[in-house]
Scaffold this motif. Structure first.
Motif, PDB file in Angstrom:
ATOM      1  N   PHE A  13       0.807  -1.210   0.000  1.00 32.75           N
ATOM      2  CA  PHE A  13       0.000   0.000   0.000  1.00 32.75           C
ATOM      3  C   PHE A  13       0.847   1.270   0.000  1.00 32.75           C
ATOM      4  O   PHE A  13       0.465   2.283  -0.578  1.00 32.75           O
ATOM      5  CB  PHE A  13      -0.988   0.001   1.171  1.00 32.75           C
ATOM      6  CG  PHE A  13      -2.144  -0.925   0.940  1.00 32.75           C
ATOM      7  CD1 PHE A  13      -3.073  -0.677  -0.048  1.00 32.75           C
ATOM      8  CD2 PHE A  13      -2.282  -2.071   1.700  1.00 32.75           C
ATOM      9  CE1 PHE A  13      -4.132  -1.539  -0.288  1.00 32.75           C
ATOM     10  CE2 PHE A  13      -3.337  -2.949   1.486  1.00 32.75           C
ATOM     11  CZ  PHE A  13      -4.265  -2.681   0.480  1.00 32.75           C
ATOM     12  N   ALA A  14       2.010   1.228   0.625  1.00 34.68           N
ATOM     13  CA  ALA A  14       2.895   2.402   0.622  1.00 34.68           C
ATOM     14  C   ALA A  14       3.382   2.688  -0.797  1.00 34.68           C
ATOM     15  O   ALA A  14       3.297   3.820  -1.270  1.00 34.68           O
ATOM     16  CB  ALA A  14       4.073   2.193   1.563  1.00 34.68           C
ATOM     17  N   ALA A  23      -5.326   3.856  -8.358  1.00 33.00           N
ATOM     18  CA  ALA A  23      -5.664   2.434  -8.387  1.00 33.00           C
ATOM     19  C   ALA A  23      -6.204   1.973  -7.037  1.00 33.00           C
ATOM     20  O   ALA A  23      -6.905   0.974  -6.959  1.00 33.00           O
ATOM     21  CB  ALA A  23      -4.433   1.610  -8.761  1.00 33.00           C
ATOM     22  N   LEU A  24      -5.864   2.703  -5.967  1.00 31.82           N
ATOM     23  CA  LEU A  24      -6.314   2.317  -4.628  1.00 31.82           C
ATOM     24  C   LEU A  24      -7.652   2.948  -4.261  1.00 31.82           C
ATOM     25  O   LEU A  24      -8.484   2.318  -3.619  1.00 31.82           O
ATOM     26  CB  LEU A  24      -5.262   2.701  -3.583  1.00 31.82           C
ATOM     27  CG  LEU A  24      -3.907   2.011  -3.720  1.00 31.82           C
ATOM     28  CD1 LEU A  24      -2.932   2.545  -2.689  1.00 31.82           C
ATOM     29  CD2 LEU A  24      -4.061   0.507  -3.559  1.00 31.82           C
ATOM     30  N   VAL A  25      -7.845   4.210  -4.656  1.00 30.11           N
ATOM     31  CA  VAL A  25      -9.099   4.909  -4.347  1.00 30.11           C
ATOM     32  C   VAL A  25      -9.503   5.787  -5.524  1.00 30.11           C
ATOM     33  O   VAL A  25      -8.649   6.306  -6.246  1.00 30.11           O
ATOM     34  CB  VAL A  25      -8.985   5.794  -3.075  1.00 30.11           C
ATOM     35  CG1 VAL A  25      -8.796   4.968  -1.844  1.00 30.11           C
ATOM     36  CG2 VAL A  25      -7.886   6.808  -3.215  1.00 30.11           C
ATOM     37  N   ALA A  26     -10.790   5.956  -5.688  1.00 32.47           N
ATOM     38  CA  ALA A  26     -11.295   6.819  -6.762  1.00 32.47           C
ATOM     39  C   ALA A  26     -10.825   8.254  -6.536  1.00 32.47           C
ATOM     40  O   ALA A  26     -10.834   8.746  -5.408  1.00 32.47           O
ATOM     41  CB  ALA A  26     -12.817   6.767  -6.794  1.00 32.47           C
ATOM     42  N   PHE A  36      -1.153  13.548  -0.186  1.00 29.31           N
ATOM     43  CA  PHE A  36      -1.668  12.871   0.999  1.00 29.31           C
ATOM     44  C   PHE A  36      -1.172  11.429   1.038  1.00 29.31           C
ATOM     45  O   PHE A  36      -0.768  10.923   2.091  1.00 29.31           O
ATOM     46  CB  PHE A  36      -3.194  12.919   1.028  1.00 29.31           C
ATOM     47  CG  PHE A  36      -3.780  12.325   2.259  1.00 29.31           C
ATOM     48  CD1 PHE A  36      -3.665  12.971   3.477  1.00 29.31           C
ATOM     49  CD2 PHE A  36      -4.445  11.114   2.217  1.00 29.31           C
ATOM     50  CE1 PHE A  36      -4.194  12.421   4.628  1.00 29.31           C
ATOM     51  CE2 PHE A  36      -4.983  10.555   3.364  1.00 29.31           C
ATOM     52  CZ  PHE A  36      -4.858  11.214   4.573  1.00 29.31           C
ATOM     53  N   ALA A  37      -1.157  10.765  -0.110  1.00 33.14           N
ATOM     54  CA  ALA A  37      -0.673   9.383  -0.175  1.00 33.14           C
ATOM     55  C   ALA A  37       0.797   9.301   0.234  1.00 33.14           C
ATOM     56  O   ALA A  37       1.206   8.372   0.931  1.00 33.14           O
ATOM     57  CB  ALA A  37      -0.863   8.818  -1.578  1.00 33.14           C
ATOM     58  N   ALA A  38       1.568  10.296  -0.168  1.00 35.60           N
ATOM     59  CA  ALA A  38       2.986  10.309   0.213  1.00 35.60           C
ATOM     60  C   ALA A  38       3.140  10.452   1.725  1.00 35.60           C
ATOM     61  O   ALA A  38       3.960   9.766   2.340  1.00 35.60           O
ATOM     62  CB  ALA A  38       3.711  11.440  -0.509  1.00 35.60           C
TER      63      ALA A  38
END
Length: 112
Positions: A13-14, A23-26, A36-38
């Motif tokens: 997930f990282a 690919a993980l969230v719309a 935010f993902a970073a």
């Protein structure tokens, strides 16, 4: 076993969150979602690093604490999934929280 599963899932997930958050969230391809993902990946890297370091050093009491802290993080993630009415975002983290908490308790009991 819990440590290996956590390391694998956290790593997936990282990396996935940084490379292709869409690919993980719309909507994950937006600039704000990428930033935010970073930041969220940084949390996973720190926990994963501590988990691997404690395991390599055979620091069992510290490892139990890291497992418990990771369980707490996963539990909060599960609550977020429940609040957002997202079953997959609630069930997955809840399962990890239970396994990690159980591993922390068992490790704490066997190392006393």
């Amino acid at each position: 076993m819990a440590a290996v599963a956590t390391a694998a899932a956290s790593g997936y997930f990282a990396v996935g969150g940084i490379l292709t958050p869409g690919a993980l969230v719309a909507g994950g391809d937006a600039a704000a979602a990428r930033v935010f993902a970073a930041y969220m990946s940084a949390r996973g890297v720190v926990l994963l690093g501590a988990l691997l370091l404690c395991t390599a050093l055979r620091a069992w009491r510290a490892l139990a604490l890291v497992l418990a802290l990771n369980a707490a993080v996963q539990a909060v993630d599960a609550v977020i999934g429940v609040v957002r009415h997202e079953p997959a975002q609630a069930i997955g983290p809840a399962c990890f929280a239970l396994v990690l908490a159980a591993a922390a308790v068992l490790l704490g009991r066997t190392r006393r």
